[in-house]
Every structure is written in structure tokens, then in C-alpha cells.
Design an enzyme around this catalytic site. Structure first.
Site, PDB file in Angstrom:
ATOM      1  CG  HIS A   1      -1.917   1.237   1.285  1.00 40.78           C
ATOM      2  ND1 HIS A   1      -2.765   1.615   0.386  1.00 40.78           N
ATOM      3  CD2 HIS A   1      -1.766   2.162   2.402  1.00 40.78           C
ATOM      4  CE1 HIS A   1      -3.285   2.968   0.895  1.00 40.78           C
ATOM      5  NE2 HIS A   1      -2.746   3.030   1.947  1.00 40.78           N
ATOM      6  CB  CYS A   2       3.843   2.140   1.921  1.00 38.61           C
ATOM      7  SG  CYS A   2       2.756   2.086   3.570  1.00 38.61           S
ATOM      8  CB  ILE A   3       6.987   1.558  -1.842  1.00 35.82           C
ATOM      9  CG1 ILE A   3       7.531   1.321  -0.333  1.00 35.82           C
ATOM     10  CG2 ILE A   3       7.947   2.234  -2.577  1.00 35.82           C
ATOM     11  CD1 ILE A   3       8.662   0.114  -0.380  1.00 35.82           C
TER      12      ILE A   3
ATOM     13  CG  ASP B   1       2.672   6.047   1.041  1.00 35.48           C
ATOM     14  OD1 ASP B   1       1.614   6.054   1.077  1.00 35.48           O
ATOM     15  OD2 ASP B   1       3.094   5.616   2.126  1.00 35.48           O
TER      16      ASP B   1
END
Length: 458
Positions: free
Chosen positions: A291-293, A296
Site C-alpha cells: 500500500h505504501c511505496i 505515497d
């Protein structure tokens, strides 16, 4: 009434009720951590299937042990619900909802905004609200704060009662309610770090907000890291993931350059990381997942435009990483061509659809993009993943696929196997012996010391 003092006392005595909104990969382990520390936790989710499973002591996330859930449910320390009218029962409300990108690769704040509006509807004095969802700097103070300050019909607790009366007075942050941002730092499947052992960054809107939020998180983590504002906390989370995105993009680009020079990027990295200072190893792959890299960095690039700043470096890294599934398909075409096959009409088996090894999390997995590209070019595509027996629908993809068995007779049917996720469960020697051709995006077969006569790298 001194709401700060009262809330601090509740936290210290562990009488504070903790509400976690979002029972996913972040919210569920966080809620269980609070419950294990003897707080009563209400886990909120709009998915009734999740709440039913949790209340029956079952887990839908592979690395979270159902025994722990059942034990905490039986002890009446944890309960899941889809009834958001119960929010006034909570002394602290922690938001753990998704923050995806829309089709234009801009922040989709729908989940956060809808959650905040629900909290606004049921807000009562004396509550702490903490946002953990990764977002752009300014979200807590620009989006959440105005909503909560203008909450209509605010509930006031009646002394020695679980009842509330309503009041339409304007709320004052740091006095009537408390607001903070504390970014999640979960790493699903990481056995070295858990929710309680990862330091927790905390940024409160006011000093009182900071004090209350730090006090709460101090109950469950080994170290809190107070910062001067929610904006700093929001920016710190983005920096962590942008740092990784940029470095992964660098090795992905070097991989493509070194391929042309007939140099093995993994051997280069292994050599470079022997330097005891000034170098940290990052590894290439078929694209970014989780979900992040993959997401974001674009939150910051979007927000930066408001200040007329172009984040060229970050956006270039995003472009390189986004291109990787296409690079893998180009390599697949080359490999098949060498063996007098075309991609169109070929049978391809993707090994691994989780975004990283040994977990069942497929959020933003590059394997999903690989399937799409390969299908668009006329290939027949199947997959195997020991952690994901069926591909659940995502916001973008609606594949109707189930994991095929890795039997030798089935493996031989495929013209090419593409290793996208290097699960430890795979018997790499067995796969190598029975596969016609393998395209390895993780260097897993080389790491296992296997012969490379039918193995190619991407």
C-alpha cells in the site's frame, strides 16, 4: 471539566476504550496490540464479513494468528462491529483506512473524509482522534480539524453514566477534544518487528493533544517519537517511503542498463554491500507493491503543486518503478523468441501474486499488472500462490482466477513460468526440473544455487 486530565487518567489505568476504524493490515494488529495490553478495543469496519469472522475468533489475514483473536474475544478485550453509533463509547478513536490513488494518480481521500464525517456525527467531548493513514502534509489540520471543530450536536458525557446529552457549542481542540497524526509503520510478515516494537512517530495539533496521544501510544510501543506538529509526522512517513521508492528505482534502472552490458545486477549489489559504510542494499524486482511505496510518493508530488514546486526526482522514480512490469513482459517476449515461440498464444504461469514473499497481501502487487499486460498481448495466463488460493477483486482488477497446482505434469504445460514473488514455500529445484522456461524477477533460483540452463532473469 478537565478532559485532558480525565483522559490521561483513563489511559494510565487502562480504562480507556480504544476504537480502531478499519480492520485491515494496519488496524487489526494495532487493535490486538491494545487488547493484549489490557485495554478494551472496539474494532470498526464497514465489512460485516470481517466483523463476523473476528467475533467468532477467526482471522482473514494469514500472518495474524486466529488463536490470539479468539483469546482476546473470549476475554472480552476485543470486539468487532459495523455499528458506528457506538463511537461515543470510545475514549480514543484511531483511523486506519486506505488512502489510494485515483485514476489520475492523485490522492483519493474518500475513505479518510467519509470516516472523519462519521466521527464528526458521533463526536463527544473528551475524545482523542488519531489518524494513522498515510497522507499528504496538512491533512490532519486542513481536513480533519475543521470537521471536528464544527461538529454539530456534540455529545457530553453525563457523570457516572454511559448516557450522553447533546450540545451545539463550538469545540476547542486541545481542550474539548484531542487530535494527532501517528503514521502506521506495519510491515506484514516481518518476524523481526511487530506493532509494539516499531518506534511510533506522534504529532499532536496542540501540546495537550501531543501529551494525550503520546501517553496512549506509550502504553503499547517500546518507544514514541514526538514531533512538533502533525505536518512533520505526515512528512516523515512520506520521506520513509520516498527514500525506498527512489532507491528501488535506482537499482531497477541499473538492472536494465547492466542487462545490456551482460552484467548481473544482483552480483553487483552483493559486491557493493560488502562496504561497511555509506551503502545500503536495495534490490530490483517486477515492480513495486504494497500500500505504501507505489502510492505515497504521489501524495507529496500532488501536494507540492499547491506550492508551485515540481518534484521531478520523485516522479522520475515513480515512472521507472511503474515501467518494471512492462520490462518483464519485454524480457518474456525475448526469451520466448529465442525458443521460436511468440507471446501471443503462449501459456504463461505467474509464480506469486502477493506483493512480497511469505504473506497473503496483494495490494498494488505488480503481478496483477503483469497479468493484464500479458493477457492484452494474447497470452493465456494462470497463477500459483500458496498464500492466495483465489484472486479476490481489487479496486482496479476483477480477475476470475484460482491458484493452479504445481504438479510436474501441469508445470510442463506452460511455455514460460514468471517468478514474480519469491515465497519460501516454493520448491525451486522441483520447479526448475519440470519447467520449460523460467523468467526469474527475484534472483531466487540463483540464490538457491540452482543451475541456470532454462532460467533467465528480468
Amino acid at each position: 471539566m478537565n478532559y485532558k486530565k480525565e483522559l490521561l487518567e483513563k489511559i494510565k489505568s487502562k480504562k480507556a476504550v480504544i476504537g480502531i476504524i478499519g480492520m485491515g493490515y494496519v488496524g487489526l494488529p494495532l487493535g490486538l496490540t491494545f487488547a493484549k495490553k489490557d485495554f478494551f478495543v472496539l474494532g470498526f469496519d464497514i465489512d460485516d464479513n470481517k466483523t463476523v469472522l473476528l467475533n467468532s475468533g477467526k482471522s482473514y489475514i494469514k500472518h495474524i494468528d486466529a488463536k490470539i483473536i479468539k483469546e482476546l474475544v473470549d476475554k472480552k478485550k476485543f470486539e468487532a462491529t459495523s455499528d458506528f453509533t457506538r463511537l461515543p463509547e470510545c475514549d480514543a478513536i484511531i483511523i486506519c483506512v486506505p488512502t489510494p490513488l485515483n485514476e489520475h494518480r492523485e490522492p483519493d481521500m474518500t475513505f479518510v473524509e467519509n470516516t472523519a464525517k462519521t466521527i464528526q456525527k458521533y463526536l463527544r467531548k473528551g475524545q482523542l482522534i488519531s489518524l494513522e493513514s498515510t497522507t499528504y502534509p496538512g491533512t490532519t489540520e486542513e481536513l480533519l480539524l475543521p470537521l471536528f471543530e464544527s461538529a454539530p450536536n456534540v455529545r457530553l458525557p453525563i457523570t457516572n453514566s454511559s448516557e450522553f446529552i447533546t450540545n451545539n457549542q463550538k469545540l476547542i481542540v486541545g481542550k474539548d477534544f484531542f487530535l494527532a497524526f501517528s503514521p502506521e509503520r506495519e510491515d506484514p510478515g516481518n518476524k523481526d518487528f511487530s506493532t509494539s516494537t516499531i518506534p511510533k512517530i506522534v504529532g499532536g495539533v496542540t501540546k495537550a493533544c501531543q501529551e494525550v496521544a503520546v501517553s496512549l501510544y506509550n502504553q503499547i510501543v517500546t518507544k514514541t517519537v514526538p514531533v512538533s506538529s502533525p505536518r512533520v509526522a505526515e512528512a516523515a512517513k512520506l520521506l520513509e517511503n520516498i527514500y525506498r521508492s527512489v532507491n528501488i528505482a535506482l537499482v531497477n534502472e541499473l538492472k536494465m542498463v547492466f542487462e545490456k552490458m551482460n552484467i548481473d545486477i544482483w552480483e553487483v549489489i552483493d559486491a557493493a554491500k560488502t562496504k561497511p559504510f555509506g551503502f545500503q542494499a536495495f534490490y530490483p524486482g517486477p515492480g513495486l507493491g504494497g500500500h505504501c511505496i507505489p502510492i505515497d510518493p504521489f501524495y507529496l508530488t500532488w501536494k507540492a503543486r499547491e506550492y508551485e514546486v515540481n518534484t521531478k526526482f520523485i516522479e522520475l522514480a515513480g515512472e521507472i518503478n511503474t515501467f518494471q512490469p512492462y520490462h518483464v513482459v519485454e524480457k518474456a517476449i525475448e526469451v520466448l523468441n529465442e525458443h521460436h515461440k511468440t507471446l501471443k498464444g503462449s501459456k504463461i504461469l505467474i509464480l506469486g501474486v502477493a506483493y512480497k514473499k511469505n504473506i497473503d497481501d496483494m495490494r498494488e502487487s505488480p503481478s496483477l499488472k503483469l497479468i493484464e499486460i500479458l493477457r492484452d498481448k494474447g497470452a493465456e495466463v494462470d497463477y500459483n500462490d500458496p498464500y492466495l488460493p483465489k484472486l479476490p477483486p481489487t479496486r482496479k482488477y476483477k480477475y476470475d482466477l484460482i491458484s493452479v497446482e504445481l504438479r510436474k505434469d501441469l508445470i510442463r504445460l506452460y511455455d514460460l513460468l514468471i517468478l514474480a514473488t519469491d515465497h519460501d514455500d516454493y520448491d525451486y529445484d522441483f520447479i526448475r526440473k519440470h519447467a520449460k522456461l523460467i523468467l526469474d524477477t527475484r534472483n531466487a533460483f540463483k540464490i538457491k544455487g540452482l543451475k541456470e540452463d532454462n532460467i533467465y532473469k528480468a
